[in-house]
Write an enzyme that holds these catalytic residues in place. Structure first.
Site, PDB file in Angstrom:
ATOM      1  N   GLU A 136       0.836  -1.203   0.000  1.00 52.12           N
ATOM      2  CA  GLU A 136       0.000   0.000   0.000  1.00 52.12           C
ATOM      3  C   GLU A 136       0.874   1.257   0.000  1.00 52.12           C
ATOM      4  OE1 GLU A 136      -2.499   1.715  -0.303  1.00 52.12           O
ATOM      5  OE2 GLU A 136      -4.328   0.567  -0.002  1.00 52.12           O
ATOM      6  N   GLU A 148     -12.365  -4.982   9.192  1.00 49.95           N
ATOM      7  CA  GLU A 148     -13.041  -4.621   7.941  1.00 49.95           C
ATOM      8  C   GLU A 148     -14.548  -4.833   8.002  1.00 49.95           C
ATOM      9  OE1 GLU A 148     -11.090  -6.492   4.620  1.00 49.95           O
ATOM     10  OE2 GLU A 148      -9.110  -5.806   5.223  1.00 49.95           O
ATOM     11  N   ASP A 172      -9.835   1.262  -4.146  1.00 54.33           N
ATOM     12  CA  ASP A 172      -8.821   1.331  -3.093  1.00 54.33           C
ATOM     13  C   ASP A 172      -8.177   2.723  -3.117  1.00 54.33           C
ATOM     14  OD1 ASP A 172      -6.595   0.594  -1.283  1.00 54.33           O
ATOM     15  OD2 ASP A 172      -7.202  -1.462  -1.689  1.00 54.33           O
ATOM     16  N   ASN A 198     -10.391   5.104   2.415  1.00 53.22           N
ATOM     17  CA  ASN A 198      -9.287   4.929   1.484  1.00 53.22           C
ATOM     18  C   ASN A 198      -9.141   6.156   0.595  1.00 53.22           C
ATOM     19  OD1 ASN A 198      -7.200   3.089   0.633  1.00 53.22           O
ATOM     20  ND2 ASN A 198      -8.695   1.435   0.888  1.00 53.22           N
ATOM     21  N   ASN A 214      -5.019   3.956   7.585  1.00 52.63           N
ATOM     22  CA  ASN A 214      -5.019   3.188   6.344  1.00 52.63           C
ATOM     23  C   ASN A 214      -4.477   3.895   5.113  1.00 52.63           C
ATOM     24  OD1 ASN A 214      -5.675   0.697   4.985  1.00 52.63           O
ATOM     25  ND2 ASN A 214      -7.302   1.825   3.947  1.00 52.63           N
ATOM     26  N   ARG A 263      -7.199   0.967  12.783  1.00 55.45           N
ATOM     27  CA  ARG A 263      -5.843   1.312  12.379  1.00 55.45           C
ATOM     28  C   ARG A 263      -5.917   2.393  11.314  1.00 55.45           C
ATOM     29  NH1 ARG A 263      -4.686  -0.691   7.348  1.00 55.45           N
ATOM     30  NH2 ARG A 263      -5.714  -2.601   6.619  1.00 55.45           N
TER      31      ARG A 263
END
Length: 295
Positions: free
Chosen positions: A22, A126, A202, A153, A107, A105
């Protein structure tokens, strides 16, 4: 689905086998690409000119790293925003935005023209609608006020700094929100929706023509949308899970893409031996230089 196929040779750059690659970001100061593997808690630094790659292990899951204006890096870890010193490998907590949400968390993140960090949180499982979008600057932390989602995201900002793109990955929606100097200046409106059968939106990034590029998790590619939300191009990949791209190279005309092995069974992995690699392709357009973070 519409949008013309973009004739681009997608090539593997680093076969790191990332569980959840990522956050690619180009650091023009040193001409290097930074990215992370969230689940393996790794931070990578790739120098394409030298063909050299280094990595560090973070103390927790690490969602993103950004160059800092005063030197070093800023990192988004599970427990909050940290300063990261590559010379020593040390991570130092700067701000924990969600001390009452230990299951969350951080991201994904970007900076605006002033170097303020826009970043999101998410439920690590999730499932729960506990992910929120924030802005962090030298004056402190501000919550966006946008409705919480399971997986935030792709915060991305238009070239004129007046539009924020915010992604609800599980919901398949990319939102567009007006910005002013104080922050969000209006209600969110739908920029585009992506059916789950076509992949999950994403990470995202805006190019020099103000078009939005979106990685598709489970969608075997990357999409390009014009500012109106119309799909105008697609790049096909040899792996299913593309998480985000960054424009890099001396002229910002090389697109680097992170990918993931997470969620792929043995049969899928056998069919996708390059899953989790860092890829590159020529997108036919330049990107925008990232402004170093100021906190």
């Amino acid at each position: 689905m519409s949008g013309e196929a973009i004739a681009a040779e997608v090539r593997p750059v680093l076969e790191v086998g990332a569980t959840l690659g990522e956050g690619p970001v180009w650091d023009a100061r040193d001409g290097v690409l930074w990215f992370v593997d969230i689940k393996q808690r790794r931070v990578y630094r790739h120098d394409p000119a030298r063909g050299a790659t280094e990595h560090w292990t973070a103390p927790e899951q690490v969602g993103w790293v950004l160059p800092a204006a005063e030197g070093g890096m800023i990192a988004g870890l599970k427990t909050g925003v940290h300063r990261f010193d590559p010379a020593s490998g040390a991570f130092t907590l700067h701000h924990d935005p969600e001390p009452a949400l230990p299951g969350n968390r951080l991201n994904d993140a970007t900076t605006d023209a002033a170097g303020r960090i826009w970043f999101g949180s998410m439920d690590d499982g999730e499932q729960g609608l506990t992910g929120r979008l924030y802005r962090l600057d030298p004056d402190g932390l501000r919550e966006s006020g946008l409705p919480p989602v399971a997986i935030t995201n792709g915060p991305a900002i238009s070239g004129d700094g007046r539009t924020l793109y915010h992604t609800d990955t599980a919901g398949g929606v990319i939102w567009r929100v007006a910005l002013d100097e104080q922050g969000l200046a209006g209600a969110a409106e739908i920029f585009t929706t992506i059916p789950a059968a076509e992949g999950h939106p994403d990470g995202s990034v805006v190019d020099a023509e103000d078009c939005l590029w979106v990685g598709l998790y489970g969608g075997w590619g990357v999409r390009r949308y014009d500012p109106s939300g119309r799909l105008i191009g697609t790049v096909a990949f040899p792996v299913a899970n593309i998480t985000k791209i960054a424009f890099g190279g001396p002229d910002l005309r090389t697109a680097y893409a992170t990918t993931a092995r997470q969620g792929l069974d043995a049969q899928a992995l056998a069919a996708q031996p390059l899953a989790g690699a860092l890829f590159a392709f020529e997108p036919g357009v330049a990107g925008r230089a990232l402004v170093p973070a100021r906190i």
